[in-house]
Structures are given as structure tokens and as C-alpha cells.
Scaffold this motif. Structure first.
Motif, PDB file in Angstrom:
ATOM      1  N   THR A  40       0.864  -1.098  -0.055  1.00 33.63           N
ATOM      2  CA  THR A  40       0.019   0.168   0.193  1.00 33.63           C
ATOM      3  C   THR A  40       0.805   1.301  -0.058  1.00 33.63           C
ATOM      4  OG1 THR A  40      -0.356  -0.243   2.411  1.00 33.63           O
ATOM      5  CG2 THR A  40      -1.829  -1.040   1.271  1.00 33.63           C
ATOM      6  N   GLU A  41       1.980   1.199   0.468  1.00 31.78           N
ATOM      7  CA  GLU A  41       3.089   2.381   0.634  1.00 31.78           C
ATOM      8  C   GLU A  41       3.446   2.678  -0.615  1.00 31.78           C
ATOM      9  OE1 GLU A  41       3.386   4.125   3.369  1.00 31.78           O
ATOM     10  OE2 GLU A  41       1.953   2.813   4.219  1.00 31.78           O
ATOM     11  N   CYS A  42       3.834   1.871  -1.921  1.00 34.80           N
ATOM     12  CA  CYS A  42       4.399   2.235  -3.110  1.00 34.80           C
ATOM     13  C   CYS A  42       3.742   1.418  -4.056  1.00 34.80           C
ATOM     14  CB  CYS A  42       6.005   1.830  -3.118  1.00 34.80           C
ATOM     15  SG  CYS A  42       6.177  -0.161  -2.620  1.00 34.80           S
ATOM     16  N   LEU A  43       2.612   0.939  -3.856  1.00 31.70           N
ATOM     17  CA  LEU A  43       1.810   0.132  -4.946  1.00 31.70           C
ATOM     18  C   LEU A  43       2.361  -0.885  -5.747  1.00 31.70           C
ATOM     19  CD1 LEU A  43      -0.771   3.201  -6.146  1.00 31.70           C
ATOM     20  CD2 LEU A  43      -0.980   1.326  -4.214  1.00 31.70           C
ATOM     21  N   HIS A  44       3.667  -1.575  -5.528  1.00 28.76           N
ATOM     22  CA  HIS A  44       4.130  -2.295  -6.125  1.00 28.76           C
ATOM     23  C   HIS A  44       3.583  -3.763  -5.831  1.00 28.76           C
ATOM     24  CE1 HIS A  44       7.671   0.568  -6.741  1.00 28.76           C
ATOM     25  NE2 HIS A  44       6.995   0.373  -7.880  1.00 28.76           N
ATOM     26  N   THR A  45       3.387  -4.747  -6.846  1.00 31.49           N
ATOM     27  CA  THR A  45       2.708  -6.069  -6.500  1.00 31.49           C
ATOM     28  C   THR A  45       3.734  -7.186  -7.011  1.00 31.49           C
ATOM     29  OG1 THR A  45       0.686  -4.747  -7.420  1.00 31.49           O
ATOM     30  CG2 THR A  45       0.653  -7.276  -7.331  1.00 31.49           C
ATOM     31  N   PHE A  46       3.583  -8.319  -5.985  1.00 27.72           N
ATOM     32  CA  PHE A  46       4.304  -9.253  -6.165  1.00 27.72           C
ATOM     33  C   PHE A  46       3.513 -10.582  -5.787  1.00 27.72           C
ATOM     34  CE2 PHE A  46       6.371  -5.894  -4.217  1.00 27.72           C
ATOM     35  CZ  PHE A  46       7.796  -5.684  -4.976  1.00 27.72           C
ATOM     36  N   CYS A  47       3.941 -11.953  -5.852  1.00 34.37           N
ATOM     37  CA  CYS A  47       3.102 -12.676  -5.452  1.00 34.37           C
ATOM     38  C   CYS A  47       3.097 -12.816  -3.918  1.00 34.37           C
ATOM     39  CB  CYS A  47       3.947 -14.163  -5.837  1.00 34.37           C
ATOM     40  SG  CYS A  47       4.058 -14.443  -7.626  1.00 34.37           S
ATOM     41  N   LYS A  48       2.132 -13.273  -3.379  1.00 31.87           N
ATOM     42  CA  LYS A  48       2.022 -13.209  -1.962  1.00 31.87           C
ATOM     43  C   LYS A  48       2.873 -13.838  -1.222  1.00 31.87           C
ATOM     44  CE  LYS A  48      -1.475 -14.296   2.076  1.00 31.87           C
ATOM     45  NZ  LYS A  48      -2.641 -14.693   2.448  1.00 31.87           N
ATOM     46  N   SER A  49       3.259 -15.224  -1.478  1.00 29.23           N
ATOM     47  CA  SER A  49       4.366 -15.917  -0.961  1.00 29.23           C
ATOM     48  C   SER A  49       5.512 -15.508  -0.997  1.00 29.23           C
ATOM     49  CB  SER A  49       4.246 -17.566  -1.365  1.00 29.23           C
ATOM     50  OG  SER A  49       4.615 -17.493  -2.840  1.00 29.23           O
ATOM     51  N   CYS A  50       5.710 -14.545  -2.173  1.00 30.88           N
ATOM     52  CA  CYS A  50       7.221 -14.343  -2.323  1.00 30.88           C
ATOM     53  C   CYS A  50       7.397 -12.908  -1.378  1.00 30.88           C
ATOM     54  CB  CYS A  50       7.372 -13.436  -3.697  1.00 30.88           C
ATOM     55  SG  CYS A  50       7.418 -14.989  -4.788  1.00 30.88           S
ATOM     56  N   ILE A  51       6.491 -12.031  -1.188  1.00 26.64           N
ATOM     57  CA  ILE A  51       6.574 -10.919  -0.406  1.00 26.64           C
ATOM     58  C   ILE A  51       6.650 -11.101   0.917  1.00 26.64           C
ATOM     59  CG2 ILE A  51       4.064 -10.277  -0.359  1.00 26.64           C
ATOM     60  CD1 ILE A  51       7.246  -7.855  -0.779  1.00 26.64           C
ATOM     61  N   VAL A  52       5.986 -12.328   1.433  1.00 31.35           N
ATOM     62  CA  VAL A  52       5.849 -12.489   2.754  1.00 31.35           C
ATOM     63  C   VAL A  52       7.215 -13.048   3.329  1.00 31.35           C
ATOM     64  CG1 VAL A  52       4.816 -14.102   4.474  1.00 31.35           C
ATOM     65  CG2 VAL A  52       3.232 -12.968   3.042  1.00 31.35           C
ATOM     66  N   LYS A  53       7.700 -13.962   2.424  1.00 30.69           N
ATOM     67  CA  LYS A  53       8.930 -14.568   2.684  1.00 30.69           C
ATOM     68  C   LYS A  53      10.066 -13.335   2.579  1.00 30.69           C
ATOM     69  CE  LYS A  53       8.121 -19.055   0.886  1.00 30.69           C
ATOM     70  NZ  LYS A  53       8.554 -19.921  -0.254  1.00 30.69           N
ATOM     71  N   HIS A  54       9.967 -12.228   1.762  1.00 29.57           N
ATOM     72  CA  HIS A  54      10.975 -11.280   1.735  1.00 29.57           C
ATOM     73  C   HIS A  54      10.877 -10.382   2.893  1.00 29.57           C
ATOM     74  CE1 HIS A  54      13.118  -7.978  -0.186  1.00 29.57           C
ATOM     75  NE2 HIS A  54      12.094  -7.104   0.517  1.00 29.57           N
ATOM     76  N   PHE A  55       9.655 -10.237   3.633  1.00 23.51           N
ATOM     77  CA  PHE A  55       9.444  -9.410   4.736  1.00 23.51           C
ATOM     78  C   PHE A  55      10.271 -10.209   6.024  1.00 23.51           C
ATOM     79  CE2 PHE A  55       5.888  -6.542   2.928  1.00 23.51           C
ATOM     80  CZ  PHE A  55       6.921  -5.592   2.352  1.00 23.51           C
ATOM     81  N   TYR A  56      10.501 -11.386   5.963  1.00 22.47           N
ATOM     82  CA  TYR A  56      11.204 -12.123   7.240  1.00 22.47           C
ATOM     83  C   TYR A  56      12.641 -11.505   7.373  1.00 22.47           C
ATOM     84  CZ  TYR A  56       7.590 -15.757   7.060  1.00 22.47           C
ATOM     85  OH  TYR A  56       6.390 -16.659   7.261  1.00 22.47           O
ATOM     86  N   TYR A  57      13.237 -10.908   6.151  1.00 24.44           N
ATOM     87  CA  TYR A  57      14.579 -10.444   6.229  1.00 24.44           C
ATOM     88  C   TYR A  57      14.571  -8.790   6.302  1.00 24.44           C
ATOM     89  CZ  TYR A  57      15.023 -15.432   4.902  1.00 24.44           C
ATOM     90  OH  TYR A  57      14.952 -16.765   4.841  1.00 24.44           O
ATOM     91  N   THR A  58      13.604  -8.332   5.817  1.00 25.96           N
ATOM     92  CA  THR A  58      13.857  -6.976   5.595  1.00 25.96           C
ATOM     93  C   THR A  58      12.344  -6.067   5.943  1.00 25.96           C
ATOM     94  OG1 THR A  58      14.598  -4.899   4.315  1.00 25.96           O
ATOM     95  CG2 THR A  58      13.977  -7.095   3.007  1.00 25.96           C
ATOM     96  N   ASN A  59      12.538  -4.989   5.913  1.00 25.11           N
ATOM     97  CA  ASN A  59      10.986  -4.086   6.041  1.00 25.11           C
ATOM     98  C   ASN A  59      11.103  -3.420   4.710  1.00 25.11           C
ATOM     99  OD1 ASN A  59      12.704  -2.411   6.621  1.00 25.11           O
ATOM    100  ND2 ASN A  59      11.689  -1.553   8.494  1.00 25.11           N
ATOM    101  N   ARG A  60      11.742  -3.623   3.743  1.00 26.14           N
ATOM    102  CA  ARG A  60      11.908  -2.456   2.653  1.00 26.14           C
ATOM    103  C   ARG A  60      11.217  -3.249   1.229  1.00 26.14           C
ATOM    104  NH1 ARG A  60      14.925   2.164   2.830  1.00 26.14           N
ATOM    105  NH2 ARG A  60      16.174   2.386   4.874  1.00 26.14           N
ATOM    106  N   CYS A  61      10.754  -2.595   0.458  1.00 20.79           N
ATOM    107  CA  CYS A  61      10.165  -2.804  -0.728  1.00 20.79           C
ATOM    108  C   CYS A  61      11.270  -3.461  -1.653  1.00 20.79           C
ATOM    109  CB  CYS A  61       9.352  -1.793  -1.467  1.00 20.79           C
ATOM    110  SG  CYS A  61       8.697  -2.351  -3.109  1.00 20.79           S
ATOM    111  N   PRO A  62      11.167  -4.715  -2.359  1.00 16.69           N
ATOM    112  CA  PRO A  62      12.188  -5.252  -3.067  1.00 16.69           C
ATOM    113  C   PRO A  62      12.455  -4.578  -4.328  1.00 16.69           C
ATOM    114  CG  PRO A  62      10.298  -6.764  -3.059  1.00 16.69           C
ATOM    115  CD  PRO A  62      10.027  -5.609  -1.891  1.00 16.69           C
TER     116      PRO A  62
END
Length: 290
Positions: A88-110
Motif C-alpha cells: 500500500t505504500e508504493c503500490l508495487h505488486t508481487f506474489c503473496k508467498s514471495c513478499i511474505v518471505k521477503h519481509f522475514y529479512y527486511t522491511n523494505r520494498c524489493p
């Protein structure tokens, strides 16, 4: 004479009919501006307009799927979007499983590296069902393949396949209102005192100890200062040579005093924002000095 009068009458009627009939302009002339110029349109463009105005249908334009890939591919896994989820902050879209795993390691948009949330980035993501429907319609058999893989995944592990979420119809205003469910977790009434345990320091020689992770505790008013000391010893892993002095305001508390008695004796001075504030320090036990 009569023929002349009749001819003149007919000529006047024809002139009136011509005046009442709108003028018809050819399609190329209609595209020209009032200044007599072509508005930058070529004769080929005019011919295309003539064909459309004459009743011909416009030719369909085929678009290669590769031209749309930048909009329907996940930039993390490089595959087509599955359970499309938008930040919601930047309106970039990803697969749900991909972005959830990504947020395990960082709080920034990939994609743009913006901070999504300081502590809980998963709060600022939303499913984009419309985009996901578009992806399934553009990519042939993608939805069916995804369902087949999901069924095989759960079947191999002996699990029930989750049912899809079907949006429920919104009840009309005439329908009977549903009863609101209370909170799932309720604090037992016997736990009527909330404590704030503030650590004031430790004397040299008290040994190693763990920091108190949770300083907010809810207990019964019948609990004594001795119970609070046992709680601190267990959570901080204190050794026997360490003594815990618990203070409320300017009063050093005794082990036998209950929390309700302390509230009654000290009053509002002991309370801060509805919490009974107890300070504690770690000192050497007198027995260790003998």
C-alpha cells in the motif's frame, strides 16, 4: 399563363426542399479544419476514416503477451503473479508467498527500497484480486495449473485442500442484526492488579542475570511481595547470593505484604496510569557476606 405560375410554384418548392436538406460533405473534407488545412492527417488516414464512416469495423490489434510481462510478472520469483499482493505504500505488486518471505529479512520494498513499515511490514500489504483475475485471463491454463499443483501439494501431505474464499452477500438493512461476539480472550476477574516492574540496578557481586523482558504483569491483589520476588528470580535466573529489594514509592516492602494492602496503604502515589509501580534492585544477600 397557368403553366408559368405552376412552374414558378414548383421551383419555389424545390428551392425550399434544398434549403431544408443538410449539406453532405465527403469524409476527407470533414477532417479538414476551418482554416482549409488538413490538421496534419495524410490521405491514407482519410481513407481509413472513410472506411469506418462507411460502416466498416475497425481491425482488431493483437498484442504479444511478452509486451505485458512487465505488468504481470513478479520481480522476486520472475514468474507470473500468483495471489497478487500489493504494498500500500508504493503500490508495487508481487506474489503473496514471495513478499511474505521477503519481509522475514527486511522491511523494505524489493523494487523501490522504500520502508514499508518500521516493525510490521505485513500490515501494509493487500491482495489485488482484480489484477489476479487479469493475469489468469491473459495466461492460458495458468489458473488450472496452479489449482492442480495446490491439490497435489496438499494430497502428498495428507492435508485437506483449503476451500476458496467466497465473498458473502451483504445483508440487507431489514435482516436481523447478528449478535456481536465478545473477545476470544478475557482476563479472569481475580487478576485485578496490573504491575509495572522497574529495574533500578544491581550491586557488584550479584552475578550474571538475564534482563527482564516483560515488565508489565497482571496478578491477583492477594499476591504478596514474596510472590513478586519469586517471579523476578525465575525470569531473571538469579542465584542464591542475590537478594531482591522491592520498593514502592519511598517504602521498602516486606515479603508478607499483599498488593492490595500496598494499594490501600500508599494510595494514588503508588499508581501510574492505572499500574501499580514497583521498583526493584539486586543486592548481595547478607548470608553471602558471612
Amino acid at each position: 399563363m397557368d403553366n408559368a405560375i405552376g412552374n414558378s410554384a414548383r421551383s419555389e418548392e424545390e428551392e425550399m426542399e434544398v434549403a431544408a436538406t443538410p449539406s453532405v460533405v465527403s469524409a476527407p473534407e470533414a477532417t479538414r479544419s476551418s482554416f482549409g488545412e488538413n490538421d496534419g492527417m495524410s490521405s491514407e488516414d482519410d481513407e481509413g476514416i472513410v472506411e469506418q464512416l462507411s460502416g466498416g469495423e475497425a481491425e482488431e490489434h493483437m498484442i504479444n503477451l511478452t509486451d505485458l510481462n512487465p505488468y504481470i510478472l513478479c520481480s522476486i520469483c520472475k514468474g507470473y503473479l500468483i495471489d497478487a499482493t500489493t504494498i500500500t505504500e508504493c503500490l508495487h505488486t508481487f506474489c503473496k508467498s514471495c513478499i511474505v518471505k521477503h519481509f522475514y529479512y527486511t522491511n523494505r520494498c524489493p523494487k523501490c527500497n522504500i520502508v514499508v513499515h518500521q516493525t510490521q511490514p505485513l500490515y501494509n500489504i493487500r491482495l489485488d484480486r482484480q489484477l489476479q483475475d487479469i493475469v489468469f485471463k491473459l495466461v492460458v491454463n495458468l489458473e488450472q495449473r496452479e489449482k492442480t499443483q495446490m491439490h497435489a501439494f496438499y494430497k502428498e501431505r495428507g492435508l485437506d485442500v483449503p476451500k476458496p474464499n467466497i465473498p458473502q452477500p451483504i445483508p440487507s438493512s431489514r435482516a436481523k442484526p447478528k449478535k456481536m461476539l465478545g473477545p476470544v480472550f478475557r482476563i479472569p476477574p481475580e487478576l485485578d492488579v496490573s504491575l509495572l516492574l522497574e529495574f533500578m540496578g544491581a550491586e557488584k557481586g550479584t552475578g550474571n542475570f538475564k534482563p527482564l523482558e516483560k515488565k508489565y504483569v497482571r496478578v491477583s491483589g492477594e499476591a504478596t511481595v514474596g510472590h513478586v520476588e519469586k517471579f523476578l528470580r525465575r525470569k531473571m535466573e538469579l542465584n542464591a547470593t542475590c537478594q531482591v529489594d522491592i520498593i514502592c514509592g519511598d517504602h521498602l516492602l516486606e515479603h508478607f505484604q499483599t498488593l492490595r494492602e500496598i494499594l490501600g496503604a500508599i494510595g494514588e502515589k503508588a499508581v501510574q496510569d492505572g499500574l501499580l509501580v514497583l521498583h526493584f534492585v539486586l543486592v548481595l544477600s547478607p548470608l553471602s557476606l558471612t
